[in-house]
Motif scaffolding. Structure first.
Motif, PDB file in Angstrom:
ATOM      1  N   SER A 121      40.740  38.009  43.665  1.00  0.00           N
ATOM      2  CA  SER A 121      40.212  37.416  42.434  1.00  0.00           C
ATOM      3  C   SER A 121      38.891  38.064  42.024  1.00  0.00           C
ATOM      4  N   LYS A 122      38.141  38.589  43.006  1.00  0.00           N
ATOM      5  CA  LYS A 122      36.882  39.241  42.671  1.00  0.00           C
ATOM      6  C   LYS A 122      37.090  40.563  41.944  1.00  0.00           C
ATOM      7  N   ASP A 154      39.118  40.890  36.249  1.00  0.00           N
ATOM      8  CA  ASP A 154      38.105  40.622  35.233  1.00  0.00           C
ATOM      9  C   ASP A 154      38.628  41.121  33.888  1.00  0.00           C
ATOM     10  N   TYR A 189      39.736  45.564  49.923  1.00  0.00           N
ATOM     11  CA  TYR A 189      40.709  44.685  49.272  1.00  0.00           C
ATOM     12  C   TYR A 189      42.044  45.433  49.212  1.00  0.00           C
TER      13      TYR A 189
END
Length: 392
Positions: free
Chosen positions: A85-86, A89, A246
């Protein structure tokens, strides 16, 4: 007892040895053996432990059934992949930063536009952006210094770092309005040199990619690098940000309805596409062609692995003893498939393998017995068969 020929002696030697050796050949024959009495609680590799003098290795033996295949599929669907989720965007306007080269034009005032701090054709750096080659220098412009400042006539020092092009243009026009009547200013980034990402691994053109006014998504970075090579694993894309890795599975994201284009990269990110060779499945035992098989974007079924290896050897393979050895943390799990059971092919197609799995096909009891005799008496069986044939 007297023997009339050497052939008779060899034949009688084999006959005398067979009863003595057959009693223990099941326990000493080469191959992989499991104690079927311990299928629910595990098995003990006592033969290997006894030979090496170490403690026995326990593992759970699970038969591959339709219920197991269904449970494994549901478990994979419920497994929550790493939180990315980071990385997600929305695209944002490009912000100016130290190292960028700005082009500023004040209409009807060419003397201001010609006062750039860098002469035309001057060296402002190699690889300014994705469209600038190493042999071509950008035109004249104002370099944003390490403090995020530029010097402009009448306006003086201006801090433009962190601003968009529109914000910097409006600020400069406000400053110049004290000296010029209704100044019209055009400001844009001439060369993007402040923000970069690095793309490595199984891509056509690995290297630095400059972040410009086009949003730098993960898909954009891979496309600028020439795309993923056939040897690359799209399910093993690693994005390193601030020392944190990630793991991105592109096919899985598409399957779940997540657009990979929503993964935004920032300055300093490192993208690495791993090779398919790093996620292999090993097929050994009684198959036609034992080999190590790469997975296809993180997916390979038991049926596909056996098919790529030529299938079970019809001369020596035991289709009822097809094993999948998997290390699950500190434990080991061994799955067994009875290839002779109805619907075995359907279960093998539904059973998905994991990286580093070992697929092993055991030999038939007759093949094990033949190999044991051959180890004990090399050439005895062939000599006995030759002696038993009638003379021509």
């Amino acid at each position: 007892m007297q023997f009339k020929s050497k052939a008779s002696l060899k034949r009688w030697s084999v006959v005398l040895v067979m009863p003595w050796f057959a009693a223990g050949c099941a326990s000493v024959a080469p191959g992989l053996h499991f104690n079927t009495k311990q299928q629910t609680s595990g098995y003990s590799a006592s033969n290997q432990a006894g030979a090496a003098g170490n403690e026995a290795v326990d593992a759970v033996l699970k038969p591959i059934t339709p219920q197991l295949v269904k449970a494994e599929r549901e478990l994979r669907e419920k497994q929550v992949s790493q939180d990315i989720s980071k990385l997600l965007d929305k695209p944002a306007p490009y912000t100016i930063d130290s190292g960028d080269v700005l082009s500023i034009v004040v209409w009807d005032h060419p003397e201001l536009s010609n006062s750039a701090t860098v002469a035309a054709g001057g060296p402002v750096g190699i690889g300014a952006d994705a469209s600038t080659s190493a042999a071509t220098a950008p035109p004249a412009g104002f370099i944003v210094d390490h403090e995020g400042m530029i010097q402009f006539p009448y306006a003086g020092p201006l801090k433009v770092a962190g601003m968009t092009q529109d914000q910097a243009r409006n600020m400069l026009a406000t400053k110049l309005s004290k000296f010029l009547k209704q100044p019209r200013v055009t400001l844009r980034v001439q060369s993007f040199r402040s923000k970069r990402v690095y793309v490595d691994g199984e891509v056509k053109n690995p290297g630095l990619q400059a972040i410009n006014d086009i949003p730098m998504t993960l898909v954009e970075a891979l496309n600028r690098a020439g795309g993923v090579l056939p040897t690359g694993d799209q399910s093993q894309v690693v994005v390193n940000r601030n020392g944190v890795n990630y793991h991105v599975n592109l096919p899985q994201l598409v399957q779940r309805g997540v657009n990979p284009g929503s993964i935004m990269l920032t300055n300093g990110d490192v993208v690495r596409v791993r090779s398919r060779d790093e996620s292999k499945v090993f097929v050994s035992g009684e198959v036609v062609s034992p080999r190590a098989l790469p997975m296809y974007n993180g997916r390979l079924t038991l049926n596909e692995a056996l098919g790529e290896s030529g299938g079970v050897n019809p001369l020596s393979g035991d289709g009822s003893q097809i094993y999948v050895v998997r290390k699950n943390g500190a434990d080991q799990v061994v799955y067994q498939l009875d290839g002779r059971a109805p619907g075995a092919l359907a279960m093998a197609e539904g059973f998905e393998l994991a990286p580093k799995d070992v697929v092993y096909v055991a030999a038939t009891p007759l093949a094990n017995w033949h190999r044991s005799i051959s180890l004990l008496l090399p050439g005895a069986l062939s000599s006995a068969v030759g002696a038993a044939q009638p003379a021509r």
